[in-house]
Write an enzyme that holds these catalytic residues in place. Structure first.
Site, PDB file in Angstrom:
ATOM      1  N   GLU A  91      -5.347  -1.594  -1.503  1.00  0.00           N
ATOM      2  CA  GLU A  91      -4.212  -2.250  -2.147  1.00  0.00           C
ATOM      3  C   GLU A  91      -3.736  -3.477  -1.380  1.00  0.00           C
ATOM      4  O   GLU A  91      -3.425  -4.514  -1.984  1.00  0.00           O
ATOM      5  CB  GLU A  91      -3.064  -1.254  -2.337  1.00  0.00           C
ATOM      6  N   HIS A 160       2.864  11.069  -5.346  1.00  0.00           N
ATOM      7  CA  HIS A 160       2.554  10.298  -6.558  1.00  0.00           C
ATOM      8  C   HIS A 160       3.711  10.313  -7.554  1.00  0.00           C
ATOM      9  O   HIS A 160       3.514  10.071  -8.739  1.00  0.00           O
ATOM     10  CB  HIS A 160       1.301  10.869  -7.243  1.00  0.00           C
TER      11      HIS A 160
END
Length: 362
Positions: A91, A160
């Site tokens: 990322e 998450h």
């Protein structure tokens, strides 16, 4: 080393795919001309890539696999490798590439498989994207959209399930969008892509398969919604419910149930968290004299806290007939167990209970 790296990537890819496929077949249909949130986002990206040669998409599995949530379905086949780019699982790396491209005149759409993974790239988002235009005295704009699912899904654990609305909306230089319906998603994503500033676009995984009614205007190629403008989803006179993303639907359901008990709730869909439409909130509170905020994020330093401060510091404070109440996620990391996960997130009964409390009714 190469074998080890590939194994890690395959393991993460396999884990993420199995975890993120579960909602593809779930579609909630509402009357009228229908479009799912997923298709609305896809349509917005498709139209903007076609309209502007400087727009491109990059992220994990966005090309050949059609995206982890199928938001970029068929775009790679249509536009090719130069406009829809698969990246390694890094990322920080691909966010940095996207920010650099934006600084050099392109308009990247940077997809995070989930915004929880954006923490790997937060230096690029905050220190590079958000601050560069200011630090360059207006010389270097950064027209980039960071987009992907945000907040809790279902059964994916604490790592998450975090809402980043409050995190990113605290940072000057960013615009932060948190849409609800298909019209919200299409109109605001197109506006975000065209905006010269960096935009954080927070979608909701559990809404991807939900179909909403679309107006003829929203189906057109030029449909754009203004950033920073809230929407009154339901008019009411007794209490203002201020919310965003998936919890707009929760508030509408609560309002419908309360209507049968003679209570008329006004539901405000913020749509944009930064800049927030404070005037819409103040106007509504001055009409209803009561306010409840509803969000899936944590209570401390949350969006609800900011709304409370805004009202207290405005003329609307003098119109309140009861304290402002907040409905939020529980102040704990998200539990994995299904029953505990449900208890950690706002439910209709939480909203109804708060409405009755502020109105002092049984």
């Amino acid at each position: 080393m190469a074998t080890s790296t590939m194994a890690v990537r395959l393991l993460k890819s396999s884990c993420c795919r199995s975890m993120f496929r579960r909602n593809f077949s779930k579609t909630t249909v509402r009357p009228g001309t229908q479009m799912t949130v997923r298709d609305a986002l896809n349509s917005a990206i498709d139209e903007e890539i076609q309209k502007d040669d400087s727009v491109f998409v990059l992220g994990e599995e966005v090309a050949e696999y059609d995206g982890a949530y199928k938001v970029t379905k068929n775009l790679w086949k249509k536009y090719g490798d130069s406009r829809v780019i698969d990246t390694p699982i890094t990322e920080m790396g691909f966010a940095g590439i996207a920010v650099g491209a934006a600084m050099n005149g392109l308009k990247p759409i940077c997809e995070f498989m989930t915004f929880n993974f954006s923490m790997q790239a937060i230096d690029q988002i905050i220190n590079s994207a958000a601050k560069t235009h200011y630090m360059s005295a207006g010389g270097v704009p950064v027209p980039i959209v960071f987009r992907g699912p945000n907040g809790a899904a279902a059964g994916v654990g604490a790592q998450h399930s975090q809402c980043f609305g409050a995190w990113y909306s605290s940072c000057p230089g960013l615009k932060v969008i948190s849409p609800y319906s298909s019209e919200d998603c299409k109109g605001l994503l197109k506006a975000s892509i065209r905006d010269p500033n960096p935009v954080v676009f927070l979608e909701n995984e559990l809404l991807y398969g939900t179909a909403f009614e679309m107006s003829d205007e929203a189906l057109s190629d030029e449909f754009v919604l203004p950033i920073g403008k809230a929407k009154i989803e339901r008019e009411g006179k007794h209490v203002s419910l201020v919310t965003h993303s998936k919890y707009v639907g929760l508030c509408l359901d609560a309002a419908k149930e309360l209507e049968g008990q003679g209570v008329e709730c006004e539901v405000i869909n913020l749509r944009t968290l930064r800049p927030m439409d404070t005037q819409a909130i103040i106007k509504s509170v001055m009409k209803t004299n009561h306010c409840i905020t509803v969000e899936g994020g944590w209570p401390q330093c949350g969006i609800g806290s900011e709304i409370c401060a805004t009202i207290v510091e405005s003329p609307a404070f003098n119109y309140l007939d009861a304290p402002i109440l907040r409905v939020t996620g529980a102040d704990v990391p998200m539990p994995y167990a299904k029953s505990l996960e449900a208890a950690a997130l706002p439910e209709i009964q939480n909203v109804i209970k708060c409405v009755k409390k502020v109105l002092n009714i049984p």
